[in-house]
Design a protein around this motif. Structure first.
Motif, PDB file in Angstrom:
ATOM      1  N   PHE A  48       5.864 -28.147 -13.961  1.00  0.00           N
ATOM      2  CA  PHE A  48       5.092 -28.270 -12.719  1.00  0.00           C
ATOM      3  C   PHE A  48       4.647 -29.720 -12.569  1.00  0.00           C
ATOM      4  CE2 PHE A  48       0.703 -28.393 -10.959  1.00  0.00           C
ATOM      5  CZ  PHE A  48       1.007 -28.069  -9.656  1.00  0.00           C
ATOM      6  N   ASP A  49       4.954 -30.345 -11.413  1.00  0.00           N
ATOM      7  CA  ASP A  49       4.638 -31.770 -11.275  1.00  0.00           C
ATOM      8  C   ASP A  49       3.557 -32.068 -10.242  1.00  0.00           C
ATOM      9  OD1 ASP A  49       5.844 -31.538  -8.829  1.00  0.00           O
ATOM     10  OD2 ASP A  49       7.373 -33.063  -9.173  1.00  0.00           O
ATOM     11  N   ASP A  60       1.581 -15.534 -27.345  1.00  0.00           N
ATOM     12  CA  ASP A  60       2.465 -14.586 -26.659  1.00  0.00           C
ATOM     13  C   ASP A  60       2.412 -14.699 -25.136  1.00  0.00           C
ATOM     14  OD1 ASP A  60      -0.137 -13.883 -26.577  1.00  0.00           O
ATOM     15  OD2 ASP A  60       0.167 -11.757 -27.032  1.00  0.00           O
ATOM     16  N   ARG A  61       1.608 -15.599 -24.641  1.00  0.00           N
ATOM     17  CA  ARG A  61       1.521 -15.769 -23.185  1.00  0.00           C
ATOM     18  C   ARG A  61       1.400 -17.257 -22.885  1.00  0.00           C
ATOM     19  NH1 ARG A  61      -3.267 -11.778 -21.051  1.00  0.00           N
ATOM     20  NH2 ARG A  61      -2.459 -12.369 -19.016  1.00  0.00           N
ATOM     21  N   ALA A  62       1.813 -17.618 -21.681  1.00  0.00           N
ATOM     22  CA  ALA A  62       1.576 -18.989 -21.204  1.00  0.00           C
ATOM     23  C   ALA A  62       1.091 -18.877 -19.768  1.00  0.00           C
ATOM     24  CB  ALA A  62       2.853 -19.818 -21.288  1.00  0.00           C
ATOM     25  N   LEU A  63      -0.023 -19.560 -19.473  1.00  0.00           N
ATOM     26  CA  LEU A  63      -0.623 -19.454 -18.144  1.00  0.00           C
ATOM     27  C   LEU A  63      -0.699 -20.830 -17.513  1.00  0.00           C
ATOM     28  CD1 LEU A  63      -2.291 -17.524 -20.334  1.00  0.00           C
ATOM     29  CD2 LEU A  63      -3.389 -16.786 -18.218  1.00  0.00           C
ATOM     30  N   LEU A  64      -0.364 -20.888 -16.228  1.00  0.00           N
ATOM     31  CA  LEU A  64      -0.518 -22.133 -15.477  1.00  0.00           C
ATOM     32  C   LEU A  64      -1.554 -21.890 -14.389  1.00  0.00           C
ATOM     33  CD1 LEU A  64       0.481 -25.058 -14.837  1.00  0.00           C
ATOM     34  CD2 LEU A  64       2.078 -23.997 -13.225  1.00  0.00           C
ATOM     35  N   PHE A  65      -2.616 -22.695 -14.391  1.00  0.00           N
ATOM     36  CA  PHE A  65      -3.677 -22.587 -13.384  1.00  0.00           C
ATOM     37  C   PHE A  65      -3.499 -23.722 -12.380  1.00  0.00           C
ATOM     38  CE2 PHE A  65      -6.603 -19.493 -15.370  1.00  0.00           C
ATOM     39  CZ  PHE A  65      -6.048 -19.409 -16.637  1.00  0.00           C
ATOM     40  N   VAL A  66      -3.285 -23.368 -11.118  1.00  0.00           N
ATOM     41  CA  VAL A  66      -3.163 -24.392 -10.066  1.00  0.00           C
ATOM     42  C   VAL A  66      -4.002 -23.969  -8.861  1.00  0.00           C
ATOM     43  CG1 VAL A  66      -0.862 -25.159 -10.772  1.00  0.00           C
ATOM     44  CG2 VAL A  66      -1.087 -23.311  -9.106  1.00  0.00           C
ATOM     45  N   ASP A  67      -4.360 -24.959  -8.010  1.00  0.00           N
ATOM     46  CA  ASP A  67      -5.211 -24.637  -6.859  1.00  0.00           C
ATOM     47  C   ASP A  67      -4.381 -24.128  -5.682  1.00  0.00           C
ATOM     48  OD1 ASP A  67      -4.214 -26.849  -5.435  1.00  0.00           O
ATOM     49  OD2 ASP A  67      -5.732 -28.178  -6.268  1.00  0.00           O
ATOM     50  N   GLY A  68      -5.077 -23.818  -4.581  1.00  0.00           N
ATOM     51  CA  GLY A  68      -4.455 -23.196  -3.425  1.00  0.00           C
ATOM     52  C   GLY A  68      -3.259 -23.964  -2.894  1.00  0.00           C
ATOM     53  N   ARG A  69      -3.336 -25.305  -2.931  1.00  0.00           N
ATOM     54  CA  ARG A  69      -2.237 -26.132  -2.415  1.00  0.00           C
ATOM     55  C   ARG A  69      -0.924 -25.882  -3.149  1.00  0.00           C
ATOM     56  NH1 ARG A  69      -4.228 -32.004  -3.736  1.00  0.00           N
ATOM     57  NH2 ARG A  69      -5.043 -30.853  -5.518  1.00  0.00           N
ATOM     58  N   TYR A  70      -1.039 -25.522  -4.427  1.00  0.00           N
ATOM     59  CA  TYR A  70       0.150 -25.555  -5.290  1.00  0.00           C
ATOM     60  C   TYR A  70       0.669 -24.177  -5.695  1.00  0.00           C
ATOM     61  CZ  TYR A  70      -0.385 -30.609  -5.769  1.00  0.00           C
ATOM     62  OH  TYR A  70      -0.444 -31.948  -5.529  1.00  0.00           O
ATOM     63  N   ARG A  75       5.320 -21.813  -8.297  1.00  0.00           N
ATOM     64  CA  ARG A  75       6.271 -20.709  -8.478  1.00  0.00           C
ATOM     65  C   ARG A  75       7.715 -21.175  -8.347  1.00  0.00           C
ATOM     66  NH1 ARG A  75       1.598 -18.398  -7.118  1.00  0.00           N
ATOM     67  NH2 ARG A  75       1.110 -16.405  -8.114  1.00  0.00           N
ATOM     68  N   GLN A  76       7.906 -22.265  -7.577  1.00  0.00           N
ATOM     69  CA  GLN A  76       9.261 -22.813  -7.460  1.00  0.00           C
ATOM     70  C   GLN A  76       9.643 -23.614  -8.692  1.00  0.00           C
ATOM     71  OE1 GLN A  76       8.696 -24.994  -3.849  1.00  0.00           O
ATOM     72  NE2 GLN A  76       9.180 -23.263  -2.505  1.00  0.00           N
ATOM     73  N   GLN A  77       8.688 -24.268  -9.310  1.00  0.00           N
ATOM     74  CA  GLN A  77       9.029 -25.232 -10.365  1.00  0.00           C
ATOM     75  C   GLN A  77       9.031 -24.639 -11.768  1.00  0.00           C
ATOM     76  OE1 GLN A  77       6.258 -28.487  -9.507  1.00  0.00           O
ATOM     77  NE2 GLN A  77       7.881 -29.580  -8.433  1.00  0.00           N
ATOM     78  N   VAL A  78       8.165 -23.678 -12.042  1.00  0.00           N
ATOM     79  CA  VAL A  78       8.088 -23.219 -13.430  1.00  0.00           C
ATOM     80  C   VAL A  78       8.961 -21.976 -13.639  1.00  0.00           C
ATOM     81  CG1 VAL A  78       5.688 -24.050 -13.482  1.00  0.00           C
ATOM     82  CG2 VAL A  78       6.151 -21.601 -13.357  1.00  0.00           C
ATOM     83  N   ASN A  79       9.261 -21.727 -14.895  1.00  0.00           N
ATOM     84  CA  ASN A  79      10.004 -20.530 -15.274  1.00  0.00           C
ATOM     85  C   ASN A  79       9.016 -19.360 -15.304  1.00  0.00           C
ATOM     86  OD1 ASN A  79      11.317 -18.456 -16.520  1.00  0.00           O
ATOM     87  ND2 ASN A  79      12.248 -19.735 -18.126  1.00  0.00           N
ATOM     88  N   LEU A  80       9.153 -18.451 -14.334  1.00  0.00           N
ATOM     89  CA  LEU A  80       8.155 -17.384 -14.196  1.00  0.00           C
ATOM     90  C   LEU A  80       8.305 -16.315 -15.282  1.00  0.00           C
ATOM     91  CD1 LEU A  80       8.035 -17.102 -10.314  1.00  0.00           C
ATOM     92  CD2 LEU A  80       6.360 -18.174 -11.832  1.00  0.00           C
ATOM     93  N   HIS A  87      -5.046 -18.866 -10.402  1.00  0.00           N
ATOM     94  CA  HIS A  87      -5.714 -19.765  -9.453  1.00  0.00           C
ATOM     95  C   HIS A  87      -6.792 -20.565 -10.174  1.00  0.00           C
ATOM     96  CE1 HIS A  87      -7.696 -21.394  -5.965  1.00  0.00           C
ATOM     97  NE2 HIS A  87      -6.734 -20.921  -5.192  1.00  0.00           N
ATOM     98  N   LEU A  88      -6.685 -21.883 -10.062  1.00  0.00           N
ATOM     99  CA  LEU A  88      -7.553 -22.805 -10.806  1.00  0.00           C
ATOM    100  C   LEU A  88      -9.034 -22.603 -10.493  1.00  0.00           C
ATOM    101  CD1 LEU A  88      -7.284 -25.340 -12.698  1.00  0.00           C
ATOM    102  CD2 LEU A  88      -7.205 -26.740 -10.636  1.00  0.00           C
ATOM    103  N   HIS A  89      -9.349 -22.304  -9.227  1.00  0.00           N
ATOM    104  CA  HIS A  89     -10.760 -22.219  -8.839  1.00  0.00           C
ATOM    105  C   HIS A  89     -11.259 -20.777  -8.786  1.00  0.00           C
ATOM    106  CE1 HIS A  89     -10.358 -26.413  -8.204  1.00  0.00           C
ATOM    107  NE2 HIS A  89      -9.585 -26.289  -7.145  1.00  0.00           N
ATOM    108  N   ASP A  90     -10.411 -19.869  -8.300  1.00  0.00           N
ATOM    109  CA  ASP A  90     -10.858 -18.474  -8.179  1.00  0.00           C
ATOM    110  C   ASP A  90     -11.002 -17.835  -9.557  1.00  0.00           C
ATOM    111  OD1 ASP A  90     -10.589 -19.009  -5.554  1.00  0.00           O
ATOM    112  OD2 ASP A  90      -8.871 -17.688  -5.184  1.00  0.00           O
ATOM    113  N   GLU A  91     -10.275 -18.357 -10.534  1.00  0.00           N
ATOM    114  CA  GLU A  91     -10.248 -17.748 -11.855  1.00  0.00           C
ATOM    115  C   GLU A  91     -10.421 -18.884 -12.883  1.00  0.00           C
ATOM    116  OE1 GLU A  91      -7.265 -14.299 -13.671  1.00  0.00           O
ATOM    117  OE2 GLU A  91      -6.566 -15.736 -12.191  1.00  0.00           O
ATOM    118  N   PRO A  92     -11.632 -19.447 -12.955  1.00  0.00           N
ATOM    119  CA  PRO A  92     -11.808 -20.621 -13.818  1.00  0.00           C
ATOM    120  C   PRO A  92     -11.442 -20.289 -15.268  1.00  0.00           C
ATOM    121  CG  PRO A  92     -13.782 -20.192 -12.492  1.00  0.00           C
ATOM    122  CD  PRO A  92     -12.877 -19.010 -12.333  1.00  0.00           C
ATOM    123  N   LEU A  93     -10.879 -21.281 -15.943  1.00  0.00           N
ATOM    124  CA  LEU A  93     -10.374 -21.060 -17.295  1.00  0.00           C
ATOM    125  C   LEU A  93     -11.434 -20.470 -18.226  1.00  0.00           C
ATOM    126  CD1 LEU A  93      -8.143 -21.352 -19.395  1.00  0.00           C
ATOM    127  CD2 LEU A  93      -8.891 -23.710 -19.782  1.00  0.00           C
TER     128      LEU A  93
END
Lengths: 592, 592
Positions: A48-49, A60-70, A75-80, A87-93
């Motif tokens: 993700f760039d 056993d899991r990998a999570l990517l947190f990004v904001d609404g813009r991304y 979903r296009q860039q990472v291997n799902l 969601h970076l803000h709705d679900e803070p780490l």
């Protein structure tokens, strides 16, 4: 499906160290908006760039947190099959960790990449946060780019307006006043401002990756790769104590005993806090005082902004005259001008300016519905034709040797429909309402933001970004701390502060429009301030419903266009001059 | 000169108790805006009767701290040989104590009269703060008035719109959600709202002095003098556990062990915190949740506001018609109408309304330069004539059985000069700009305030008060938490919130003007809100420079005046009807 080798390698390494997971943020040690490629660990691990986000890698899991813009881009860039997108803000780490992991899990983080406020919120998660002081990706990132070694240049005192020694003395006095011994400076633009140097580690970001430690007697230690410094003159080098870039934390720890360090809890790495506390020092949490001092530009800096905006205005006028001529002809010939061609042509015009260095950010050159994406950048696969049938939006700027520019124009080369006319007129009316405002000195940005939105609000519309931001002096295009936005901004607007004014409107899949001038705040009647435009570019009125403008709106436009015409017409190329005269004609004439 | 006997007696008492000083605030245990006379210890000790301030009595010095409004009044009222006057905000008490007293001085305070945030700042002063739990003034205040025993009445469910039991269940659920066991309610309007009762301890403040403790199962204990309760019906009394007024703190302490108490750090006495902590309980600091729930009015309350504004509008129109008729005649006859006569006449008209109970605040009836004082109240020695030569400002309102009103009009009965016309026009334009606004639901007051100021700002002018405040439903005239003001107000504006809109302009010694409507916030286009006027009173346009109004301004005025005329003309007395018709004529007609 097997995890990619990088994810596999990282998990192996975590297991060896008895770690349950690791946090990998999109951040460097300076919380820079633009990361250098070798710092972009998030992209390495996830692909993700985008410019904001973080990954949490568990066994056993990998999570990517990004904001609404991304959400879409991620979903296009990472291997799902490897990564879940959150969601970076709705679900803070810290809440995700609290709610999804048993307490006491050992989660690694790099304390150079995390600021204190993030660290403190993560501490509430119940996890055992493990600071990792070496760089774990060093061993698994095989083709990692080298750290940049961009050359550092001196900014002459006549352009900075104040010798570095004088700036250091001023800041040292502020530290003394607060009873502070050292200011740990980790923001790259603050270091560049204080030392009157500019760097070239990352394109369009004229700063040098480094750290600095200012003592309250004005002495300064600069932690920087000295391979970058060969162009600096001895006066500066003799007044600074040069240190190895990597020795910053150790030096903080070494100096700390019994000393008070000023640290910015929202921008400085928590690694500095750990080092100072380990050395027996005390932290005084406060915003880096340079941030506010730097925002109040001196007269030489203001002169520089004004001068470079004249050069930039010439480049814009030459570009717009060319574009206005070419678009209908080339469209008719079946070989339309494209977004990419336009931005290359614009860059060529800018490169004709004596003081132009480079672009100040990635140009947004967006035709038709591409302009509905606020952060669109043209690429061969999205490159659209610029035609007489749709708006064209151009948001671009330059780094000049004496200042920095940022402006947006939305252009109509033919006819637009009634809805687009109303939307564009509303955006322009908001722009005019704010830019023509007189306000009490010390008013704050959130008190003024709504003036730019009201005409859209009247139609039940709005835009989902701020109205304006600071612009550094040959520094970052987004400069703290002042903002014109809905969000509370506690910093008083005073003469010498630079802002942009840039309302817009975006209808997904249809059109987008924005009008942006860069302004300086100037004193007016006693106790009051006004905005004075730095930007000198005609505003396209061909798609405006003039009957909706007030007399005050029209007077502002006529004054502004007269100023643009008088300053630029002697300077633009012969072909562009008639276009400029027409584009800056008084509203009544244009209407008639 | 000898100190007054009260100061002497207090110092003697402090010495007996080995105390170095005592803080005496202008406050009751509920932080009420209007103190009852027996609670006004500050006036007793200093003779200062303003609505904010505090005294610090030391063995050899006495200091009175008052804000900018009261610097003059304080110097007139107190004995300056006994008291030094200080500035409440520029020289906060905790800093004065820190800078002027040696550490460890024993300074007494009454913990019922101080809130936690004040207490915490005083703790930084280095003084030894000594909580005094008895009332030390009891022994030295010989002619102290008795505590009020105003009768408490039931508010019918059809007026409150929600039975008390339902309100208690709603609030209890909120407490459970937060993991709280008890809500300590010390704000009198919140108790009145929750129990659907109204009191009469202090004029114009329809609340009863008491405390309440709501458990998270909906059970409630009410700490109130039961001599006030003889008019209440048994349904309410049977659903409430009545307790002695003075047993509140002891009961908090008794219940506290292992329990979590919700406490408002900015309004609840620190005495409650001390009691809960002494009993082994835990404090959850948060604004009293009733404050926000109460601010979102239900449909019955909104109906009540609308209905009482019709009655109040009739009283205003009858009054203004009378005034417009009398002022020139009586001036010509050499026997002009005065401020006091006008406000008595206005009260008489209000008293003709079926649902009128009492005034909702002390009327401001101010002619000519008296109106330049924002908080002016007429007195025989300042009582001025209302003439055709100067503006007259009237700011008044009523407590009705079904709602509360607050409005201001500035009136011209003859000719005003060009400067006054421009000032009045600017104030009116600011009023119109704000009241005609459509804004996204959830916008906050500080984002909108500047619309009301812009026309003044254009002239380099401003006013030094907020633009609007909440109005309680048969409760306080200033109701928290929403405000329209420069100061940040984090509470989202939503449908059902009541505010005033009241820009003004004041030129000391010359003139003052304000236009105020009470409004409710209503839903409009999806996601957007508007203000709907509750106030129904013609706005005087005779001193307006109509050419400075926009088409939108004029359309709003014409719509508003049509609404006022259609609703009120069948209801006003015969003499007033022609005046109403003329006063509400469309702008074009008035101009012609």
């Amino acid at each position: 499906m097997q995890p990619t080798s990088s994810l596999h390698a990282l998990r192996k390494l975590l297991k060896e160290r008895d770690l349950d997971g690791m946090i990998i943020p999109r951040a460097d040690a300076h919380q820079s908006e633009d990361c250098s490629p070798n710092d972009n660990k998030l992209e390495f691990i996830s692909n993700f760039d985008g410019s904001a986000g973080l990954a949490l890698i568990l066994a056993d899991r990998a999570l990517l947190f990004v904001d609404g813009r991304y959400q879409v881009q991620a979903r296009q860039q990472v291997n799902l099959e490897e990564f879940e997108i959150h969601h970076l803000h709705d679900e803070p780490l810290h809440l995700w960790l609290r709610d999804n992991l048993p307490a006491g899990k050992r989660i690694a983080f790099e304390p150079l990449l995390m600021v204190n406020s993030q660290y403190e919120s993560l501490r509430t998660s119940g996890c055992d946060l493990v600071a990792v002081n070496d760089d774990p990706l060093n061993t698994i990132w095989a083709d990692r780019p080298a750290a940049p070694r961009g050359v550092v240049t001196q900014m002459p005192d006549e352009i900075s307006g104040e010798p570095s020694a004088a700036k250091r003395a001023r800041m040292a006095a502020l530290l003394k006043e607060k009873g502070v011994d050292y200011l740990a400076i980790t923001l790259l633009d603050n270091i560049a401002w204080l030392l009157n140097v500019r760097g070239s580690d990352v394109a369009m970001n004229p700063v040098a990756q480094s750290f600095a430690l200012l003592k309250n007697d004005g002495e300064i230690e600069w932690f920087v790769d000295d391979a970058k410094l060969h162009q600096l003159d001895s006066t500066l080098l003799n007044s600074v104590s040069l240190q190895h870039h990597d020795s910053f934390l150790a030096r903080c720890q070494q100096l700390a005993a019994g000393k008070r360090f000023s640290l910015d809890g929202d921008t400085a790495p928590v690694a500095v806090r750990i080092a100072v506390e380990a050395g027996g020092g005390e932290i005084v949490w406060q915003p880096d005082p340079i941030t506010l001092v730097k925002a109040n530009k001196n007269s030489a800096e203001l002169e520089g902004y004004r001068a470079c905006h004249i050069e930039d205005g010439v480049a814009w006028v030459n570009f717009l005259a060319w574009l206005s001529h070419e678009v209908p002809l080339r469209e008719a010939a079946g070989n339309p001008v494209t977004e990419l061609e336009a931005q290359e042509k614009q860059l060529a015009f800018r490169q004709q300016c004596d003081n132009f260095r480079e672009q100040s950010f990635s140009t947004i050159s967006a035709a038709a519905h591409n302009a509905a994406m606020c952060h669109y950048h043209s690429a061969p696969e999205t490159n659209m034709a610029i035609t007489t049938k749709a708006f064209y939006l151009n948001d671009s700027g330059g780094q000049y040797f004496n200042g920095t520019t940022d402006a947006t124009r939305t252009l109509n080369f033919g006819q637009v429909d009634a809805q687009r006319r109303l939307h564009y007129t509303a955006v322009l009316r908001g722009f005019l309402a704010l830019i023509s405002l007189q306000f009490p000195q010390g008013t704050q940005g959130h008190q003024l933001d709504a003036f730019a939105r009201r005409p859209l609000w009247e139609m039940g519309l709005d835009y989902d970004h701020g109205t304006g931001h600071g612009v550094g002096h040959c520094l970052f295009i987004h400069e703290a701390p002042h903002r014109l936005a809905k969000k509370v901004n506690p910093w008083p607007l005073l003469p010498g502060v630079i802002q942009t004014i840039e309302p817009g409107y975006y209808l997904e899949g249809s059109h987008g429009m924005r009008v942006e001038n860069q302004v300086e705040i100037v004193a007016s009647q006693p106790g009051f301030c006004k905005f004075a435009s730095l930007t000198l570019i005609p505003i396209d009125l061909s798609a405006v419903e003039i009957s909706l403008l007030s007399e005050q709106d029209i007077a502002w436009l006529d004054d502004y266009h007269q100023q643009v015409r008088e300053i630029l017409s002697p300077l633009v190329s012969g072909d562009a001059r008639p276009w400029l005269i027409e584009a800056t004609a008084p509203v009544r004439t244009q209407r008639a």
